[in-house]
Scaffold this motif. Structure first.
Motif, PDB file in Angstrom:
ATOM      1  N   GLY A   4       0.815  -1.206   0.000  1.00  0.00           N
ATOM      2  CA  GLY A   4       0.000   0.000   0.000  1.00  0.00           C
ATOM      3  C   GLY A   4       0.850   1.257   0.000  1.00  0.00           C
ATOM      4  N   LEU A   5       2.094   1.134  -0.441  1.00  0.00           N
ATOM      5  CA  LEU A   5       2.987   2.296  -0.468  1.00  0.00           C
ATOM      6  C   LEU A   5       2.463   3.375  -1.411  1.00  0.00           C
ATOM      7  CD1 LEU A   5       6.457   0.504  -0.727  1.00  0.00           C
ATOM      8  CD2 LEU A   5       5.605   1.785   1.248  1.00  0.00           C
ATOM      9  N   ARG A  40       7.080   4.073  -3.932  1.00  0.00           N
ATOM     10  CA  ARG A  40       7.383   2.987  -4.872  1.00  0.00           C
ATOM     11  C   ARG A  40       8.489   3.389  -5.834  1.00  0.00           C
ATOM     12  NH1 ARG A  40       1.308   0.932  -6.300  1.00  0.00           N
ATOM     13  NH2 ARG A  40       0.938  -0.015  -4.278  1.00  0.00           N
ATOM     14  N   VAL A  41       8.412   4.600  -6.350  1.00  0.00           N
ATOM     15  CA  VAL A  41       9.453   5.078  -7.267  1.00  0.00           C
ATOM     16  C   VAL A  41      10.799   5.090  -6.545  1.00  0.00           C
ATOM     17  CG1 VAL A  41      10.298   7.069  -8.575  1.00  0.00           C
ATOM     18  CG2 VAL A  41       7.897   6.408  -8.736  1.00  0.00           C
ATOM     19  N   VAL A  42      10.838   5.625  -5.329  1.00  0.00           N
ATOM     20  CA  VAL A  42      12.076   5.659  -4.554  1.00  0.00           C
ATOM     21  C   VAL A  42      12.568   4.233  -4.300  1.00  0.00           C
ATOM     22  CG1 VAL A  42      13.067   6.239  -2.301  1.00  0.00           C
ATOM     23  CG2 VAL A  42      11.697   7.928  -3.536  1.00  0.00           C
ATOM     24  N   THR A  87      11.174   7.460   4.819  1.00  0.00           N
ATOM     25  CA  THR A  87      10.565   7.167   6.122  1.00  0.00           C
ATOM     26  C   THR A  87       9.502   6.081   5.987  1.00  0.00           C
ATOM     27  OG1 THR A  87      11.016   9.387   6.930  1.00  0.00           O
ATOM     28  CG2 THR A  87       9.285   8.159   8.054  1.00  0.00           C
ATOM     29  N   GLN A  88       8.656   6.179   4.960  1.00  0.00           N
ATOM     30  CA  GLN A  88       7.611   5.179   4.770  1.00  0.00           C
ATOM     31  C   GLN A  88       8.222   3.813   4.458  1.00  0.00           C
ATOM     32  OE1 GLN A  88       4.842   5.368   1.415  1.00  0.00           O
ATOM     33  NE2 GLN A  88       3.204   4.733   2.794  1.00  0.00           N
ATOM     34  N   LEU A  89       9.234   3.766   3.626  1.00  0.00           N
ATOM     35  CA  LEU A  89       9.886   2.491   3.312  1.00  0.00           C
ATOM     36  C   LEU A  89      10.477   1.858   4.568  1.00  0.00           C
ATOM     37  CD1 LEU A  89      11.606   3.432  -0.052  1.00  0.00           C
ATOM     38  CD2 LEU A  89       9.772   1.752   0.258  1.00  0.00           C
ATOM     39  N   GLU A 115      -0.566   3.968   6.930  1.00  0.00           N
ATOM     40  CA  GLU A 115      -1.206   4.816   5.926  1.00  0.00           C
ATOM     41  C   GLU A 115      -0.158   5.519   5.076  1.00  0.00           C
ATOM     42  OE1 GLU A 115      -4.511   5.208   5.231  1.00  0.00           O
ATOM     43  OE2 GLU A 115      -4.720   3.534   6.596  1.00  0.00           O
ATOM     44  N   SER A 116      -0.463   5.691   3.791  1.00  0.00           N
ATOM     45  CA  SER A 116       0.458   6.382   2.902  1.00  0.00           C
ATOM     46  C   SER A 116       0.410   7.883   3.156  1.00  0.00           C
ATOM     47  CB  SER A 116       0.092   6.072   1.449  1.00  0.00           C
ATOM     48  OG  SER A 116      -1.173   6.574   1.152  1.00  0.00           O
ATOM     49  N   HIS A 117       1.246   8.603   2.461  1.00  0.00           N
ATOM     50  CA  HIS A 117       1.344  10.067   2.626  1.00  0.00           C
ATOM     51  C   HIS A 117      -0.037  10.694   2.515  1.00  0.00           C
ATOM     52  CE1 HIS A 117       5.664   9.860   0.864  1.00  0.00           C
ATOM     53  NE2 HIS A 117       5.353   8.766   1.497  1.00  0.00           N
TER      54      HIS A 117
END
Length: 125
Positions: free
Chosen positions: A31-32, A37-39, A80-82, A118-120
């Motif tokens: 759910g990124l 995902r690009v990063v 941070t999300q990764l 949760e994503s950004h």
């Protein structure tokens, strides 16, 4: 006489849990946020066979901004999300002594059963 230690097979093996194809499949099925995902794929492209990026590597915000065509804030949020979702690991900022060098990154498989974060929320979809 050579006194260097002979490495064991375990010491030479890549970190458990990293296989680029499986890792990329997990990223795609997650759910990124799309920027994350690009990063993730930029990091995977530049990582070595063991899924590692050395200290001071392309994971620097400035390099990610250029390579992923995103803003500095989006690059920081993506990293941070990764990390939060378990796709990368980095040394703890509090214990990282070289404050002027970007910490190394290891691409890792997230733990099974990990609940997605949760994503950004400050970026349009």
């Amino acid at each position: 006489m050579d006194t260097r230690a002979i490495p064991t097979p375990a010491a030479l093996a890549p970190p458990e849990g990293y296989d680029r194809g499986r890792w990329e499949t997990a990223v795609l099925g997650s759910g990124l946020h799309r920027n994350s995902r690009v990063v993730a794929f930029v990091l995977a492209h530049y990582a070595d066979a063991d899924g590692r990026l050395p200290a001071g590597g392309i994971q620097h915000t400035g390099r990610l901004v250029h390579l992923a065509k995103i803003t500095p804030k989006q690059a920081r949020l993506s990293i941070t999300q990764l990390e939060t979702q378990g796709f990368i690991s980095r040394p703890d900022m509090a214990t990282w002594e070289a404050k002027d060098v970007v910490r190394p990154v290891a691409l890792v498989m997230p733990a099974r059963g990990r609940r997605p974060v949760e994503s950004h929320t400050d970026e349009p979809s």
